[in-house]
Design an enzyme around this catalytic site. Sequence first.
Site, PDB file in Angstrom:
ATOM      1  N   HIS A  29       0.836  -1.206   0.000  1.00 32.07           N
ATOM      2  CA  HIS A  29       0.000   0.000   0.000  1.00 32.07           C
ATOM      3  C   HIS A  29       0.869   1.254   0.000  1.00 32.07           C
ATOM      4  O   HIS A  29       0.632   2.189  -0.772  1.00 32.07           O
ATOM      5  CB  HIS A  29      -0.888   0.071   1.255  1.00 32.07           C
ATOM      6  CG  HIS A  29      -1.954  -0.954   1.357  1.00 32.07           C
ATOM      7  ND1 HIS A  29      -2.186  -1.631   2.533  1.00 32.07           N
ATOM      8  CD2 HIS A  29      -2.872  -1.400   0.476  1.00 32.07           C
ATOM      9  CE1 HIS A  29      -3.206  -2.454   2.367  1.00 32.07           C
ATOM     10  NE2 HIS A  29      -3.637  -2.341   1.124  1.00 32.07           N
ATOM     11  N   LYS A  53     -15.292  -7.780   6.114  1.00 31.63           N
ATOM     12  CA  LYS A  53     -14.111  -8.111   6.914  1.00 31.63           C
ATOM     13  C   LYS A  53     -14.283  -7.649   8.355  1.00 31.63           C
ATOM     14  O   LYS A  53     -14.890  -6.618   8.617  1.00 31.63           O
ATOM     15  CB  LYS A  53     -12.869  -7.425   6.335  1.00 31.63           C
ATOM     16  CG  LYS A  53     -12.472  -7.924   4.972  1.00 31.63           C
ATOM     17  CD  LYS A  53     -11.203  -7.227   4.507  1.00 31.63           C
ATOM     18  CE  LYS A  53     -10.768  -7.698   3.133  1.00 31.63           C
ATOM     19  NZ  LYS A  53      -9.581  -6.975   2.659  1.00 31.63           N
ATOM     20  N   ARG A 102      -2.360  -6.458  -7.651  1.00 30.30           N
ATOM     21  CA  ARG A 102      -1.345  -7.502  -7.625  1.00 30.30           C
ATOM     22  C   ARG A 102      -1.596  -8.396  -8.835  1.00 30.30           C
ATOM     23  O   ARG A 102      -2.756  -8.617  -9.199  1.00 30.30           O
ATOM     24  CB  ARG A 102      -1.447  -8.317  -6.330  1.00 30.30           C
ATOM     25  CG  ARG A 102      -1.123  -7.465  -5.101  1.00 30.30           C
ATOM     26  CD  ARG A 102      -1.474  -8.183  -3.841  1.00 30.30           C
ATOM     27  NE  ARG A 102      -2.940  -8.208  -3.714  1.00 30.30           N
ATOM     28  CZ  ARG A 102      -3.593  -8.720  -2.685  1.00 30.30           C
ATOM     29  NH1 ARG A 102      -2.935  -9.266  -1.698  1.00 30.30           N
ATOM     30  NH2 ARG A 102      -4.900  -8.707  -2.642  1.00 30.30           N
ATOM     31  N   SER A 140      -3.084  -8.171   3.725  1.00 27.26           N
ATOM     32  CA  SER A 140      -3.305  -8.010   5.167  1.00 27.26           C
ATOM     33  C   SER A 140      -3.493  -9.356   5.845  1.00 27.26           C
ATOM     34  O   SER A 140      -3.015  -9.570   6.951  1.00 27.26           O
ATOM     35  CB  SER A 140      -4.522  -7.108   5.412  1.00 27.26           C
ATOM     36  OG  SER A 140      -4.265  -5.806   4.943  1.00 27.26           O
TER      37      SER A 140
END
Length: 177
Positions: A29, A53, A102, A140
Amino acid sequence: MSETAGQSDGLSHRTAVYTGSFDPITSGHLHIIQRASKMFESLTVGIGINADKRPMFDINERVDLVSMVTRDLPNVSVKTFDTLAVDFVRSLGAGVMVRGIRPLTDIAGEFTMLMANRQLDPAIETVFLMADERFAHVSSSLLKQIAMISDDDAHLAKFVPREIITAIRQKMRNDGA
């Protein structure tokens, strides 16, 4: 250059917004933020809430962590939002949404989001920045697993800015992880 250069529908294409949950901010990030801050006059990191989440850090903690690691970037600000990302981007007068991707893992989802955002607000452009190969695998979820298993901060520093390692360790102790 005229006053309207770089603007469309009242939005500035010199101003960009990078949205995400940043829970917590990773080195990937931060690398995207650093690169985008060189491309735009102003960059806002928009920290949103992902209902899918369970966050490690609350929204205010995430703002503090992102602010800490971006403090040396004078054209970067950090704000929170609880609306659609395109509505947040428009509310700031920005004409560009930055997205980090990604290889392979994010492309399909990001493309779907791009198409939806175009339907919601065609005046906002999306700019994709490919993750550097050093960070292409970082998520994460991965760093949370590493933090739970490894006590070696050098391991964690491969995935997150060093400045936030203490906060991650403290949060995991407090949460009983």
